[in-house]
Enzyme design. Structure first.
Site, PDB file in Angstrom:
ATOM      1  N   ASN A 164       0.810  -1.219   0.000  1.00  0.00           N
ATOM      2  CA  ASN A 164       0.000   0.000   0.000  1.00  0.00           C
ATOM      3  C   ASN A 164       0.846   1.273   0.000  1.00  0.00           C
ATOM      4  O   ASN A 164       0.310   2.361  -0.182  1.00  0.00           O
ATOM      5  CB  ASN A 164      -0.960   0.001   1.190  1.00  0.00           C
ATOM      6  CG  ASN A 164      -2.118  -0.958   0.978  1.00  0.00           C
ATOM      7  OD1 ASN A 164      -2.274  -1.518  -0.110  1.00  0.00           O
ATOM      8  ND2 ASN A 164      -2.917  -1.155   2.015  1.00  0.00           N
ATOM      9  N   ARG A 198     -17.233   1.456  -0.678  1.00  0.00           N
ATOM     10  CA  ARG A 198     -15.950   2.065  -1.018  1.00  0.00           C
ATOM     11  C   ARG A 198     -16.053   3.073  -2.151  1.00  0.00           C
ATOM     12  O   ARG A 198     -15.494   2.888  -3.235  1.00  0.00           O
ATOM     13  CB  ARG A 198     -14.910   0.998  -1.372  1.00  0.00           C
ATOM     14  CG  ARG A 198     -14.648   0.041  -0.256  1.00  0.00           C
ATOM     15  CD  ARG A 198     -13.479  -0.859  -0.522  1.00  0.00           C
ATOM     16  NE  ARG A 198     -12.202  -0.272  -0.159  1.00  0.00           N
ATOM     17  CZ  ARG A 198     -11.046  -0.896  -0.266  1.00  0.00           C
ATOM     18  NH1 ARG A 198     -10.987  -2.101  -0.747  1.00  0.00           N
ATOM     19  NH2 ARG A 198      -9.927  -0.312   0.110  1.00  0.00           N
ATOM     20  N   ASP A 210      -7.057  -3.753   8.089  1.00  0.00           N
ATOM     21  CA  ASP A 210      -6.484  -4.825   7.267  1.00  0.00           C
ATOM     22  C   ASP A 210      -5.944  -5.991   8.103  1.00  0.00           C
ATOM     23  O   ASP A 210      -5.502  -6.990   7.542  1.00  0.00           O
ATOM     24  CB  ASP A 210      -5.360  -4.273   6.373  1.00  0.00           C
ATOM     25  CG  ASP A 210      -5.911  -3.445   5.221  1.00  0.00           C
ATOM     26  OD1 ASP A 210      -7.143  -3.448   5.008  1.00  0.00           O
ATOM     27  OD2 ASP A 210      -5.106  -2.793   4.533  1.00  0.00           O
TER      28      ASP A 210
HETATM   29  C1  UD1 Z   1      -6.630   1.957   1.941  1.00  0.00           C
HETATM   30  C2  UD1 Z   1      -5.874   0.658   1.806  1.00  0.00           C
HETATM   31  C3  UD1 Z   1      -6.697  -0.497   2.364  1.00  0.00           C
HETATM   32  C4  UD1 Z   1      -7.143  -0.185   3.789  1.00  0.00           C
HETATM   33  C5  UD1 Z   1      -7.819   1.183   3.869  1.00  0.00           C
HETATM   34  C6  UD1 Z   1      -8.143   1.619   5.287  1.00  0.00           C
HETATM   35  C7  UD1 Z   1      -4.525   1.022  -0.173  1.00  0.00           C
HETATM   36  C8  UD1 Z   1      -4.249   0.674  -1.584  1.00  0.00           C
HETATM   37  N1  UD1 Z   1      -5.560   0.425   0.407  1.00  0.00           N
HETATM   38  O1  UD1 Z   1      -7.799   1.817   1.144  1.00  0.00           O
HETATM   39  O2  UD1 Z   1      -5.902  -1.673   2.338  1.00  0.00           O
HETATM   40  O3  UD1 Z   1      -8.054  -1.174   4.221  1.00  0.00           O
HETATM   41  O4  UD1 Z   1      -6.959   2.194   3.298  1.00  0.00           O
HETATM   42  O5  UD1 Z   1      -7.007   1.629   6.064  1.00  0.00           O
HETATM   43  O6  UD1 Z   1      -3.793   1.781   0.444  1.00  0.00           O
HETATM   44  N2  UD1 Z   1     -14.601   6.304   1.604  1.00  0.00           N
HETATM   45  C9  UD1 Z   1     -15.692   6.946   1.063  1.00  0.00           C
HETATM   46  N3  UD1 Z   1     -15.493   7.788   0.019  1.00  0.00           N
HETATM   47  C10 UD1 Z   1     -14.244   8.014  -0.518  1.00  0.00           C
HETATM   48  C11 UD1 Z   1     -13.133   7.357   0.050  1.00  0.00           C
HETATM   49  C12 UD1 Z   1     -13.345   6.509   1.114  1.00  0.00           C
HETATM   50  O7  UD1 Z   1     -16.825   6.755   1.509  1.00  0.00           O
HETATM   51  O8  UD1 Z   1     -14.137   8.793  -1.471  1.00  0.00           O
HETATM   52  C13 UD1 Z   1     -14.803   5.399   2.769  1.00  0.00           C
HETATM   53  C14 UD1 Z   1     -14.491   3.946   2.426  1.00  0.00           C
HETATM   54  O9  UD1 Z   1     -15.602   3.280   1.867  1.00  0.00           O
HETATM   55  C15 UD1 Z   1     -14.134   3.415   3.812  1.00  0.00           C
HETATM   56  C16 UD1 Z   1     -13.426   4.585   4.473  1.00  0.00           C
HETATM   57  O10 UD1 Z   1     -13.855   5.745   3.763  1.00  0.00           O
HETATM   58  O11 UD1 Z   1     -15.290   3.099   4.530  1.00  0.00           O
HETATM   59  C17 UD1 Z   1     -11.917   4.535   4.451  1.00  0.00           C
HETATM   60  O12 UD1 Z   1     -11.466   4.285   3.149  1.00  0.00           O
HETATM   61  P1  UD1 Z   1     -10.018   4.726   2.633  1.00  0.00           P
HETATM   62  O13 UD1 Z   1      -9.183   5.145   3.778  1.00  0.00           O
HETATM   63  O14 UD1 Z   1     -10.192   5.683   1.518  1.00  0.00           O
HETATM   64  O15 UD1 Z   1      -9.457   3.353   2.082  1.00  0.00           O
HETATM   65  P2  UD1 Z   1      -8.656   3.090   0.746  1.00  0.00           P
HETATM   66  O16 UD1 Z   1      -7.744   4.217   0.454  1.00  0.00           O
HETATM   67  O17 UD1 Z   1      -9.594   2.634  -0.315  1.00  0.00           O
END
Ligand code: UD1
Length: 432
Positions: free
Chosen positions: A23, A133, A318
């Site tokens: 990541n 997500r 994770d």
């Molecule tokens: C990253 C990690 C993933 C980890 C997660 C949380 C990478 C490639 N992946 O995923 O392994 O599980 O962080 O630590 O680094 N959300 C929204 N809208 C958005 C963005 C996020 O609603 O535009 C929500 C997501 O659905 C989730 C939460 O915010 O419920 C956190 O997501 P986020 O921190 O963005 O995770 P990722 O970057 O996708």
């Protein structure tokens, strides 16, 4: 599709070298789109997601050279692998569905493509099925910096008026790792100053911000929830090390604990995973930092402890599924509150089939133990659920067959080899 067969019940003992963080590596690779000069990343992991990101970047015009040096050397980091990415010119601003659907991190190209060229067409992402997500927070924040965005037919179409972002203040309503990374890569080439409030503080964000600074960016507040970026005209090449994978570290730490064995974790850092090591200690696991590495060992009965997943520095989501497997072998009740993703208990029915006593109530699960786990055929649903089932299989009596393990190869490098070297009876069955 491959499967993994485990004959459980062996306390694992030995050493495991932790690889570079997936990541961290994925957004670092995307940073090549911000400069025409070479970006060299050392301590790279070798994973399917890295190949997918390489393919995506190549079709945007990146040249990618990989080299292998002596593992452990200063030039190459513990994994011995480095990658040099050079994007003289962005040849396509489209990130196609076929590549982005395989891995959510493909969406990281949006910010840098817009910063470098002023336009992008990026497919809405895929990745693990652990919740809705969305990417709404990425898009809203990019709009604040001046992007014009429409979403149609599964694609995000974006342009930046005048070709350059304008610095602005962005407050994320919710902590988002990917959103913070996309915004950092957008803001470094903006006109003027940007402030990102309620930014994610994950170590992988620090790795990216340090890399961008090594490329000539001006980012302060690294490690805090407020990042300040002063835009610069251009970025140049750099040579940067990928931090150790804290999720791989935690998974093998739990492998030592769940089998009541002793594993020395090398090439990793304690402070990346303090919340997890604290919880492990409370459960009765011994965790020692030595000059040799982090020594994790456990014997006899462990105790159930409560835990909630949280953004860094809290307990990482994770590692929630892997922790649940450990709690099934501990005495008493352990509550697990999942606060990051709304649908991340898909491993529960499979762990139950192996004998775990788990009840889910909304976003919380109660694990009651100790359960005598027994081997069973099970199905992996997402990346971290796969490793949870493998951990349960290592602790179980008899044979466990984990089917549909393709997600595992997205995030764990040579897992069977690493566990096998510690005495695990584990093999991959190709094309099962
Ligand atoms: C990253 C990690 C993933 C980890 C997660 C949380 C990478 C490639 N992946 O995923 O392994 O599980 O962080 O630590 O680094 N959300 C929204 N809208 C958005 C963005 C996020 O609603 O535009 C929500 C997501 O659905 C989730 C939460 O915010 O419920 C956190 O997501 P986020 O921190 O963005 O995770 P990722 O970057 O996708």
């Amino acid at each position: 599709m491959d499967a993994i067969r485990i004959l459980g019940g062996v306390p694992l003992t030995g050493e495991i070298t932790i690889g570079g963080a997936k990541n961290a590596a994925l957004p670092l690779m995307a940073a090549t789109l911000l400069t025409d000069q070479p970006l060299t990343l050392i301590n790279m992991p070798e994973l399917v997601d890295i190949t997918t990101m390489s393919n995506l970047l190549r079709q945007h015009g990146a040249r990618i050279d990989q080299s292998a040096l002596a593992p452990g050397s200063v030039e190459a980091g513990p994994t011995g692998r480095s990658m040099t990415l050079t994007t003289d010119k962005v040849t396509s601003v489209t990130a196609p569905y076929d590549l982005v659907r395989r891995m959510r991190a493909g969406f990281f190209v949006l910010g840098p493509l817009l910063a470098r060229t002023g336009e992008a067409k990026v497919s809405l992402p895929g990745g693990c099925a652990i919740g809705t997500r969305g990417v709404d927070l990425h898009l809203k924040a990019l709009e604040t910096l001046g992007a014009k965005i429409t979403v149609k037919e599964g694609y995000v179409y974006a342009t930046v008026t005048g070709g350059r972002f304008k610095g602005a203040n962005v407050t994320f309503p919710k902590v988002t790792v990917g959103g913070t990374e996309n915004l950092l890569m957008a803001a470094v080439l903006a006109d003027g100053d940007t402030t990102l409030e309620n930014a994610a503080r994950e170590p992988e964000i620090g790795n990216l911000a340090e890399c961008l600074n090594a490329m000539g960016a001006k980012i302060t507040g690294i490690g805090s929830g407020t990042l300040k970026i002063t835009g610069v005209k251009t970025l140049h090449g750099a040579r940067v090390a990928v931090i150790p994978d804290r999720i791989e570290t935690g998974t093998y730490a739990i492998a030592a604990a769940i089998t009541r064995g002793r594993i020395v974790l090398k090439g990793t850092r304690y402070e990346l995973l303090e919340a997890v090591f604290d919880s492990m200690r409370r459960a009765g696991v011994s965790v020692e930092v030595t000059s040799d590495g982090i020594v994790v060992s456990a014997q006899g009965q462990l105790t159930g402890v409560d835990m909630a997943t949280e953004p860094y520095p809290g307990f990482p989501t994770d590692l929630q599924a892997q922790w649940m497997a450990l709690m099934a072998t501990a005495s008493g009740a352990g509550m697990i509150a999942e606060t990051i993703f709304e649908n991340r208990f898909m491993h529960v029915p499979e762990l139950r089939r192996m004998g775990a006593d788990v009840n889910v109530h909304g976003a919380s699960a109660i694990v009651r133990g100790p359960s005598k786990l027994s081997g069973a055929p099970v199905m992996a649903t997402d990346l971290r659920a796969s490793s949870s089932l493998i951990l349960a299989g290592l602790a179980a009596d008899g044979e466990t067959l984990v089917n549909r393990i393709y997600h595992l190869d997205r995030g764990y490098e040579r897992l069977e080899e690493k566990l096998g070297a510690c005495g695990a009876r584990i093999e991959r069955i190709v094309g099962h």
